[in-house]
Design a protein around this motif. Sequence first.
Motif, PDB file in Angstrom:
ATOM      1  N   VAL A 143      -4.877  -4.682   4.324  1.00 36.24           N
ATOM      2  CA  VAL A 143      -4.434  -3.691   5.054  1.00 36.24           C
ATOM      3  C   VAL A 143      -3.692  -3.933   6.570  1.00 36.24           C
ATOM      4  N   MET A 147      -0.733  -2.351   8.118  1.00 34.32           N
ATOM      5  CA  MET A 147      -0.590  -1.373   9.158  1.00 34.32           C
ATOM      6  C   MET A 147      -0.636  -2.257  10.599  1.00 34.32           C
ATOM      7  N   GLU A 235       4.039  -5.072  -6.697  1.00 34.54           N
ATOM      8  CA  GLU A 235       3.482  -4.068  -6.281  1.00 34.54           C
ATOM      9  C   GLU A 235       2.270  -4.441  -5.283  1.00 34.54           C
ATOM     10  N   PHE A 237      -1.461  -3.135  -4.005  1.00 38.61           N
ATOM     11  CA  PHE A 237      -2.430  -1.875  -4.175  1.00 38.61           C
ATOM     12  C   PHE A 237      -3.441  -2.143  -3.047  1.00 38.61           C
ATOM     13  N   ARG A 238      -3.806  -1.010  -2.538  1.00 39.67           N
ATOM     14  CA  ARG A 238      -4.627  -0.897  -1.386  1.00 39.67           C
ATOM     15  C   ARG A 238      -6.185  -0.642  -2.019  1.00 39.67           C
ATOM     16  N   ASP A 240      -9.137   0.228  -0.240  1.00 36.79           N
ATOM     17  CA  ASP A 240      -9.551   0.488   1.204  1.00 36.79           C
ATOM     18  C   ASP A 240     -10.243   1.767   1.375  1.00 36.79           C
ATOM     19  N   GLY A 242      -9.237   4.466   1.388  1.00 33.46           N
ATOM     20  CA  GLY A 242      -8.317   5.505   1.893  1.00 33.46           C
ATOM     21  C   GLY A 242      -7.627   5.185   3.357  1.00 33.46           C
ATOM     22  N   ALA A 244      -5.929   3.216   4.961  1.00 34.71           N
ATOM     23  CA  ALA A 244      -4.616   2.758   5.219  1.00 34.71           C
ATOM     24  C   ALA A 244      -3.488   3.990   4.853  1.00 34.71           C
ATOM     25  N   MET A 245      -3.680   4.980   4.328  1.00 32.74           N
ATOM     26  CA  MET A 245      -3.289   5.946   3.690  1.00 32.74           C
ATOM     27  C   MET A 245      -2.345   6.957   4.733  1.00 32.74           C
TER      28      MET A 245
END
Length: 245
Positions: A143, A147, A235, A237-238, A240, A242, A244-245
């Motif tokens: 992530v 981010m 693609e 896929f995180r 984590d 949630g 980095a959403m």
Amino acid sequence: MLKGKTAVITGASRGIGAAICEKLASLGADVAVIYAGNEAAAQAVCGKCSGEYGVRAAAYRCDVADFEQSKETVSRIKDDFGGVDILVNNAGINRDGLIARMKESDFDDVLNTNLKGAFNMIRHCSGIFIRARAGKIINISSVAGIMGNAGQSNYAASKAGLIGLTKSVARELAPRGVTCNAIAPGFIATDMTAGFDESNALVASIPLGRMGTPRDVAELAAFLAGSGSDYITGEVFRVDGGLAM
Ligand code: NAI
């Protein structure tokens, strides 16, 4: 099921890499365990895979940052196993520090292992995949690559670079039947995050309220390694909780 498939996993002697290795083996894949230095740990992972799941497992010492060593290792694995079907680029390091004081060598080392290491392995496996008109490449990003993260400019740059590499390789090899995807874990409890604990403020900001486990990442890697993901490529896929959403 992954029976009859050969998976190559880098940095597989511990942490997320070991968990991915064991998960793929549990689904029937033969595994090539690439490790940097800890032979005993790599052999223990091999022993678990062959002992518990009856698959073929062998350890290969290789610094993935080294182009020639990676080439030689892929060639040995191809000779030993007869091919490669799945490549998981998991090997990674961090050398955290503030940008104003970061040593050049800390930037170079992180980029060389995390980004060039994945390039080296993909470069040397791609011919095998292209000839087979099949292959699954899974890159372990972070992530931080999505981010950014203060104190991790080198690491975040390498992990963002992996996302660009993933998408370019996905486009290039799609016509050959090869998929390439990235997993971006958040905070996963391994040696890399040994300084963290559940009371850390960053951990408190995870919507699901806990750090992840190597197994959380391995479950997704297993899906991306199998035929259920045949129509998914390029693609990210995180995994984590949630974060980095
Ligand atoms: P870890 O430090 O336990 O495992 C990393 C493995 O990579 C080690 O076995 C190490 O020997 C190997 N390695 C390092 N340099 C190498 C080289 N030049 N050649 C071959 N192997 C090398 O860390 P962890 O947590 O299991 O990390 C696995 C991957 O997941 C890394 O790419 C890491 O950046 C990524 N990741 C980890 C997160 C976490 O919270 N633990 C979060 C996001 C991404």
